[in-house]
Design a protein around this motif. Structure first.
Motif, PDB file in Angstrom:
ATOM      1  N   SER A 191       0.809  -1.022   0.044  1.00 31.45           N
ATOM      2  CA  SER A 191       0.041  -0.096   0.035  1.00 31.45           C
ATOM      3  C   SER A 191       0.965   1.254  -0.005  1.00 31.45           C
ATOM      4  N   VAL A 192       1.919   1.144   0.474  1.00 32.18           N
ATOM      5  CA  VAL A 192       2.813   2.385   0.514  1.00 32.18           C
ATOM      6  C   VAL A 192       3.344   2.641  -0.548  1.00 32.18           C
ATOM      7  N   LEU A 193       3.994   1.462  -1.447  1.00 31.64           N
ATOM      8  CA  LEU A 193       4.593   1.550  -2.489  1.00 31.64           C
ATOM      9  C   LEU A 193       3.475   2.142  -3.737  1.00 31.64           C
ATOM     10  N   GLU A 194       2.381   2.157  -3.524  1.00 31.13           N
ATOM     11  CA  GLU A 194       1.414   2.730  -4.430  1.00 31.13           C
ATOM     12  C   GLU A 194       1.066   4.216  -4.419  1.00 31.13           C
ATOM     13  N   ARG A 195       1.779   4.828  -3.366  1.00 30.52           N
ATOM     14  CA  ARG A 195       1.668   6.155  -3.309  1.00 30.52           C
ATOM     15  C   ARG A 195       2.737   7.014  -4.186  1.00 30.52           C
ATOM     16  N   PRO A 196       2.387   8.136  -4.499  1.00 33.28           N
ATOM     17  CA  PRO A 196       3.407   9.042  -5.606  1.00 33.28           C
ATOM     18  C   PRO A 196       4.567   9.038  -5.057  1.00 33.28           C
ATOM     19  N   ALA A 197       5.699   8.849  -5.940  1.00 34.91           N
ATOM     20  CA  ALA A 197       7.142   8.577  -5.678  1.00 34.91           C
ATOM     21  C   ALA A 197       7.717   9.844  -5.189  1.00 34.91           C
ATOM     22  N   ASP A 198       7.067  11.080  -5.263  1.00 33.81           N
ATOM     23  CA  ASP A 198       7.706  12.407  -4.671  1.00 33.81           C
ATOM     24  C   ASP A 198       7.170  12.475  -3.498  1.00 33.81           C
ATOM     25  N   GLU A 199       6.464  11.573  -2.843  1.00 33.67           N
ATOM     26  CA  GLU A 199       6.235  11.722  -1.415  1.00 33.67           C
ATOM     27  C   GLU A 199       7.479  11.275  -0.483  1.00 33.67           C
ATOM     28  N   PHE A 200       8.487  10.436  -1.317  1.00 29.76           N
ATOM     29  CA  PHE A 200       9.441   9.733  -0.652  1.00 29.76           C
ATOM     30  C   PHE A 200      10.671  10.550  -0.675  1.00 29.76           C
ATOM     31  N   VAL A 201      11.537  10.509   0.342  1.00 33.02           N
ATOM     32  CA  VAL A 201      13.030  10.913   0.122  1.00 33.02           C
ATOM     33  C   VAL A 201      13.696   9.548   0.116  1.00 33.02           C
ATOM     34  N   ASP A 252      14.802   7.109   1.485  1.00 31.35           N
ATOM     35  CA  ASP A 252      14.367   6.325   2.793  1.00 31.35           C
ATOM     36  C   ASP A 252      15.041   4.773   2.421  1.00 31.35           C
ATOM     37  N   THR A 253      15.696   4.226   3.303  1.00 35.51           N
ATOM     38  CA  THR A 253      16.485   2.988   2.558  1.00 35.51           C
ATOM     39  C   THR A 253      15.287   1.676   3.121  1.00 35.51           C
ATOM     40  N   MET A 254      14.201   2.010   4.110  1.00 39.34           N
ATOM     41  CA  MET A 254      13.271   1.016   4.160  1.00 39.34           C
ATOM     42  C   MET A 254      12.593   0.750   2.885  1.00 39.34           C
ATOM     43  N   ILE A 255      12.071   2.314   2.327  1.00 37.87           N
ATOM     44  CA  ILE A 255      11.439   2.008   1.040  1.00 37.87           C
ATOM     45  C   ILE A 255      12.331   1.198  -0.033  1.00 37.87           C
ATOM     46  N   GLU A 256      13.504   1.689  -0.243  1.00 40.58           N
ATOM     47  CA  GLU A 256      14.490   1.161  -1.324  1.00 40.58           C
ATOM     48  C   GLU A 256      14.483  -0.533  -0.979  1.00 40.58           C
ATOM     49  N   GLU A 257      14.375  -0.817   0.263  1.00 41.36           N
ATOM     50  CA  GLU A 257      14.436  -2.300   0.561  1.00 41.36           C
ATOM     51  C   GLU A 257      12.985  -3.100   0.207  1.00 41.36           C
ATOM     52  N   ALA A 315      13.099  -3.361  -3.299  1.00 40.63           N
ATOM     53  CA  ALA A 315      14.133  -4.357  -3.746  1.00 40.63           C
ATOM     54  C   ALA A 315      13.351  -5.891  -3.496  1.00 40.63           C
ATOM     55  N   ILE A 316      12.550  -6.011  -2.640  1.00 37.06           N
ATOM     56  CA  ILE A 316      11.693  -7.375  -2.354  1.00 37.06           C
ATOM     57  C   ILE A 316      10.804  -7.415  -3.072  1.00 37.06           C
ATOM     58  N   LYS A 317      10.065  -6.600  -3.732  1.00 42.64           N
ATOM     59  CA  LYS A 317       8.985  -6.504  -4.746  1.00 42.64           C
ATOM     60  C   LYS A 317       9.821  -6.883  -6.055  1.00 42.64           C
ATOM     61  N   ALA A 318      10.661  -6.247  -6.315  1.00 45.00           N
ATOM     62  CA  ALA A 318      11.366  -6.783  -7.786  1.00 45.00           C
ATOM     63  C   ALA A 318      11.955  -7.953  -7.459  1.00 45.00           C
ATOM     64  N   PHE A 319      12.700  -8.488  -6.462  1.00 45.70           N
ATOM     65  CA  PHE A 319      12.969  -9.929  -6.327  1.00 45.70           C
ATOM     66  C   PHE A 319      11.891 -10.945  -6.556  1.00 45.70           C
ATOM     67  N   GLU A 320      10.810 -10.601  -5.964  1.00 47.80           N
ATOM     68  CA  GLU A 320       9.618 -11.658  -5.798  1.00 47.80           C
ATOM     69  C   GLU A 320       9.016 -11.902  -7.320  1.00 47.80           C
ATOM     70  N   HIS A 321       9.208 -10.606  -8.088  1.00 48.67           N
ATOM     71  CA  HIS A 321       8.570 -10.658  -9.550  1.00 48.67           C
ATOM     72  C   HIS A 321       9.576 -11.413 -10.244  1.00 48.67           C
ATOM     73  N   ALA A 322      11.008 -11.148  -9.991  1.00 46.94           N
ATOM     74  CA  ALA A 322      11.848 -12.248 -10.790  1.00 46.94           C
ATOM     75  C   ALA A 322      11.920 -13.621 -10.474  1.00 46.94           C
TER      76      ALA A 322
END
Length: 170
Positions: A19-29, A31-36, A39-46
């Motif tokens: 749900s957090v990742l569906e928010r507009p990208a410009d809301e994020f700085v 943030d290492t947690m968001i980057e992680e 990465a999780i989502k990209a890895f699961e897709h792969a």
């Protein structure tokens, strides 16, 4: 690929992340947690995509409702790009970035998550690994993988790799 992000976060954390990742990208700085979480989502897709390649004939895979249009546009825009093996230079040089940016933006309103960070294999004959993967926008992944599937570059995956049991994310 020996990355195992999901066990640390758990199912509730992954649902919250979605749900957090569906928010507009410009809301994020930065943030290492968001980057992680990305990465999780990209890895699961792969993992899921490679299991599909390991299970069925890639020529019959449909990746989007726009496969034919996307493939045709890709080959018109990048007629000489060899998709069997790609490099960061071929996809992310200043010149390539400009071409890809224009290409991807055309699909902004018609391909879901067109700009999501997605892992692509550099060498189509090998599985995902740290050395054989790079992050690209989802539309770029789709275009290259459609070409690989239609042009026979993913044909030997079923012979050389077996589907793997997906790791539990709970």
């Amino acid at each position: 690929m020996a990355v195992n992000f999901g066990n640390e976060i758990g199912a509730d954390g992954l649902l919250a992340a979605a749900s957090v990742l569906e928010r507009p990208a410009d809301e994020f700085v930065n943030d290492t947690m968001i980057e992680e979480l990305w990465a999780i989502k990209a890895f699961e897709h792969a993992e899921i995509y490679f299991n599909l390649l390991s299970s069925v004939d890639p020529k019959i895979l449909r990746l989007t409702k726009l496969d034919d249009q996307l493939y045709k546009h890709f080959r018109e825009t990048f007629p000489d790009l060899s998709v069997a093996s790609v490099t960061e230079e071929k996809l992310k040089s200043a010149e390539a970035k400009e071409l890809w940016r224009s290409f991807c933006e055309i699909y902004k309103d018609c391909v879901e998550d067109y700009n999501y960070a997605t892992l692509i294999r550099l060498d189509s004959s090998k599985e995902y690994s740290e050395a054989n993967s790079m992050i690209v926008p989802r539309v770029q992944f789709l275009a290259i993988e459609l070409a690989r599937n239609r042009e026979g570059h993913n044909d030997l995956i079923r012979s050389n790799f077996k589907p793997k049991k997906l790791q539990s994310r709970s």
